[in-house]
Motif scaffolding. Structure first.
Motif, PDB file in Angstrom:
ATOM      1  N   ILE A  72       0.865  -1.178   0.000  1.00 47.63           N
ATOM      2  CA  ILE A  72       0.000   0.000   0.000  1.00 47.63           C
ATOM      3  C   ILE A  72       0.901   1.227   0.000  1.00 47.63           C
ATOM      4  N   ALA A  73       1.022   1.856  -1.153  1.00 50.29           N
ATOM      5  CA  ALA A  73       1.879   3.029  -1.294  1.00 50.29           C
ATOM      6  C   ALA A  73       1.122   4.256  -0.792  1.00 50.29           C
ATOM      7  N   VAL A  74       1.480   4.713   0.398  1.00 55.50           N
ATOM      8  CA  VAL A  74       0.752   5.816   1.008  1.00 55.50           C
ATOM      9  C   VAL A  74       1.638   6.516   2.036  1.00 55.50           C
ATOM     10  N   ASP A  75       1.440   7.808   2.188  1.00 55.31           N
ATOM     11  CA  ASP A  75       2.107   8.574   3.231  1.00 55.31           C
ATOM     12  C   ASP A  75       1.265   8.457   4.496  1.00 55.31           C
ATOM     13  N   LEU A  76       1.868   8.079   5.604  1.00 59.15           N
ATOM     14  CA  LEU A  76       1.123   7.849   6.837  1.00 59.15           C
ATOM     15  C   LEU A  76       0.617   9.141   7.473  1.00 59.15           C
ATOM     16  N   ARG A  77       0.942  10.264   6.870  1.00 57.39           N
ATOM     17  CA  ARG A  77       0.345  11.527   7.299  1.00 57.39           C
ATOM     18  C   ARG A  77      -0.970  11.784   6.554  1.00 57.39           C
ATOM     19  N   ASP A  78      -1.284  10.920   5.561  1.00 54.79           N
ATOM     20  CA  ASP A  78      -2.504  11.051   4.771  1.00 54.79           C
ATOM     21  C   ASP A  78      -3.531  10.014   5.225  1.00 54.79           C
ATOM     22  N   ASP A  79      -4.587   9.806   4.434  1.00 53.54           N
ATOM     23  CA  ASP A  79      -5.659   8.877   4.805  1.00 53.54           C
ATOM     24  C   ASP A  79      -5.251   7.442   4.476  1.00 53.54           C
ATOM     25  N   TRP A  80      -4.360   6.917   5.281  1.00 53.32           N
ATOM     26  CA  TRP A  80      -3.861   5.564   5.055  1.00 53.32           C
ATOM     27  C   TRP A  80      -4.903   4.504   5.401  1.00 53.32           C
ATOM     28  N   SER A  81      -5.815   4.813   6.324  1.00 57.22           N
ATOM     29  CA  SER A  81      -6.791   3.796   6.741  1.00 57.22           C
ATOM     30  C   SER A  81      -7.727   3.419   5.596  1.00 57.22           C
ATOM     31  N   GLN A  82      -8.132   4.398   4.792  1.00 59.21           N
ATOM     32  CA  GLN A  82      -8.983   4.074   3.643  1.00 59.21           C
ATOM     33  C   GLN A  82      -8.202   3.274   2.612  1.00 59.21           C
ATOM     34  N   ALA A  83      -6.937   3.636   2.401  1.00 60.78           N
ATOM     35  CA  ALA A  83      -6.101   2.886   1.464  1.00 60.78           C
ATOM     36  C   ALA A  83      -5.943   1.439   1.915  1.00 60.78           C
ATOM     37  N   LEU A  84      -5.876   1.239   3.221  1.00 58.53           N
ATOM     38  CA  LEU A  84      -5.760  -0.116   3.766  1.00 58.53           C
ATOM     39  C   LEU A  84      -7.035  -0.913   3.500  1.00 58.53           C
ATOM     40  N   ARG A  85      -8.169  -0.320   3.760  1.00 67.68           N
ATOM     41  CA  ARG A  85      -9.442  -1.006   3.499  1.00 67.68           C
ATOM     42  C   ARG A  85      -9.613  -1.309   2.011  1.00 67.68           C
ATOM     43  N   LYS A  90      -7.466  -2.186   0.019  1.00 66.62           N
ATOM     44  CA  LYS A  90      -6.642  -3.352  -0.329  1.00 66.62           C
ATOM     45  C   LYS A  90      -7.175  -4.650   0.281  1.00 66.62           C
ATOM     46  N   GLY A  91      -8.361  -4.584   0.888  1.00 67.91           N
ATOM     47  CA  GLY A  91      -8.989  -5.797   1.389  1.00 67.91           C
ATOM     48  C   GLY A  91      -8.881  -6.043   2.873  1.00 67.91           C
ATOM     49  N   PHE A  92      -8.363  -5.072   3.624  1.00 59.93           N
ATOM     50  CA  PHE A  92      -8.297  -5.255   5.074  1.00 59.93           C
ATOM     51  C   PHE A  92      -9.714  -5.289   5.643  1.00 59.93           C
ATOM     52  N   ASP A  93      -9.958  -6.232   6.551  1.00 60.52           N
ATOM     53  CA  ASP A  93     -11.279  -6.416   7.141  1.00 60.52           C
ATOM     54  C   ASP A  93     -11.249  -6.008   8.612  1.00 60.52           C
ATOM     55  N   PRO A  94     -11.836  -4.864   8.970  1.00 60.32           N
ATOM     56  CA  PRO A  94     -11.795  -4.411  10.370  1.00 60.32           C
ATOM     57  C   PRO A  94     -12.626  -5.262  11.314  1.00 60.32           C
ATOM     58  N   GLU A  95     -13.431  -6.156  10.780  1.00 63.73           N
ATOM     59  CA  GLU A  95     -14.236  -7.021  11.646  1.00 63.73           C
ATOM     60  C   GLU A  95     -13.429  -8.208  12.156  1.00 63.73           C
ATOM     61  N   ARG A  96     -12.298  -8.472  11.544  1.00 65.04           N
ATOM     62  CA  ARG A  96     -11.463  -9.606  11.942  1.00 65.04           C
ATOM     63  C   ARG A  96     -10.277  -9.124  12.768  1.00 65.04           C
ATOM     64  N   PRO A  97      -9.741  -9.971  13.642  1.00 66.94           N
ATOM     65  CA  PRO A  97      -8.573  -9.566  14.430  1.00 66.94           C
ATOM     66  C   PRO A  97      -7.381  -9.232  13.537  1.00 66.94           C
ATOM     67  N   SER A  98      -6.539  -8.354  14.004  1.00 69.74           N
ATOM     68  CA  SER A  98      -5.368  -7.934  13.239  1.00 69.74           C
ATOM     69  C   SER A  98      -4.205  -7.682  14.193  1.00 69.74           C
ATOM     70  N   ALA A  99      -3.006  -7.714  13.643  1.00 69.89           N
ATOM     71  CA  ALA A  99      -1.794  -7.424  14.413  1.00 69.89           C
ATOM     72  C   ALA A  99      -1.059  -6.283  13.732  1.00 69.89           C
ATOM     73  N   TRP A 100      -0.780  -5.230  14.489  1.00 70.46           N
ATOM     74  CA  TRP A 100      -0.192  -4.011  13.963  1.00 70.46           C
ATOM     75  C   TRP A 100       1.199  -3.786  14.526  1.00 70.46           C
ATOM     76  N   ILE A 101       2.031  -3.122  13.734  1.00 74.13           N
ATOM     77  CA  ILE A 101       3.349  -2.747  14.241  1.00 74.13           C
ATOM     78  C   ILE A 101       3.701  -1.347  13.758  1.00 74.13           C
ATOM     79  N   ALA A 102       4.214  -0.542  14.698  1.00 71.28           N
ATOM     80  CA  ALA A 102       4.778   0.772  14.396  1.00 71.28           C
ATOM     81  C   ALA A 102       6.185   0.770  14.984  1.00 71.28           C
TER      82      ALA A 102
END
Length: 300
Positions: free
Chosen positions: A152-165, A167-179
């Motif tokens: 997902i080519a995106v600047d994290l200062r922009d609307d990255w959450s919509q870009a993630l969705r 690409k098929g990300f499902d917010p109803e399912r568990p996920s693991a995040w890293i920063a």
């Protein structure tokens, strides 16, 4: 200095810090007793060449990462940090999480080297030129991801959450995040937006892992920026000019207030836990190390 909307490739600005960290991981792998072995880190360094390759071959003994003080501690730090977050992902996978989000993926190679369970999808977010470089290098060496990998080519200062969705990300399912190695390169407002986005998209049973660093006192930070600007050698590989030296809130507090169970481990405590030395009071590495905390959080 940073500016709104600035961008970079792998050899400039924030991108070059990913190469610096990859070089440290490659040096860690050369040890007789490495905390972690990332075989892809060396590939990235050699693809760029120059001093990034020379330091791995011992042809640049004056490189920062070869210094007895800062260099040896920074290499230990990268081995330690990588091990901490590798273990975090292993726990999340064992708990049944099959969606992984790597924010500011940089030269992170976990999609290629960790043993992901079948059905895992890994979403990697970063600047387009950084993702292009990583993909090309790994493809040239025939590397194959061990899970489904989506860029997902995106600047994290922009609307990255919509870009993630998108690409098929499902917010109803568990996920693991890293920063990891990210927050210091974001202003406090963007950190707040990042945390808010994670919380909004992370379904029950999700996990988050964050590396954070408490800001320096303002006068100390400004002095380091000024010294860096005045030093022609530092100007070739700046650091303090790239960071914002801001913090929206400690991650344990921010996520804790929103129902997550969050545990922070000071970097120096984790160094002791894995048997690596902690910088002494006069070490150049001490100001950095004493401010870093590694955070793991779970959402019920």
């Amino acid at each position: 200095m940073r500016s709104d909307g600035d961008s970079w490739d792998i050899t400039t600005s924030v991108g070059s810090t990913a190469l610096f960290v990859a070089t440290a991981r490659a040096l860690e792998a050369q040890k007789a007793d490495p905390l972690v072995v990332d075989p892809y880190a060396e590939l990235f360094c050699r693809a760029v060449g120059g001093s990034w390759a020379d330091v791995l071959d011992g042809r640049d003994p004056d490189h920062e990462l070869k210094s007895e003080d800062f260099g040896q501690h920074f290499v230990n730090f990268q081995g330690c940090r990588t091990r901490y977050f590798d273990a975090y992902f292993e726990r999340a996978a064992a708990a049944g999480v099959r969606q992984v989000v790597i924010l500011a993926a940089g030269l992170d190679s976990r999609a290629y080297r960790l043993p992901w369970p079948e059905g895992t999808t890994i979403f990697e977010l970063d600047q387009p030129q950084v993702l292009d470089f990583k993909r090309q290098v790994l493809a040239e060496h025939g590397a194959q991801p061990r899970a489904e990998r989506r860029e997902i080519a995106v600047d994290l200062r922009d609307d990255w959450s919509q870009a993630l969705r998108d690409k098929g990300f499902d917010p109803e399912r568990p996920s693991a995040w890293i920063a990891e190695g990210l927050l210091i390169y974001l202003p406090a407002t963007a950190q707040e937006a990042l945390f808010t986005g994670i919380d909004a998209l992370a379904g029950p049973g999700s996990h988050a892992a964050i590396e954070e660093g408490a800001p320096l006192p303002r006068d100390e930070y400004e002095a380091k920026v000024a010294a860096e600007r005045a030093d022609p050698d530092a100007g070739q590989r700046p650091f303090f000019q790239l960071v914002y030296n801001e913090q929206c809130a400690p991650a344990t507090e921010w996520f804790g207030r929103r129902g997550w169970t969050a545990v922070g481990t000071p970097l120096n405590d984790y160094l002791r836990e894995v048997g690596r030395p902690v910088p002494g009071p006069d070490s150049e590495a001490t100001p950095m190390f004493s401010r870093i905390t590694l955070v793991s959080a779970a959402k019920s």
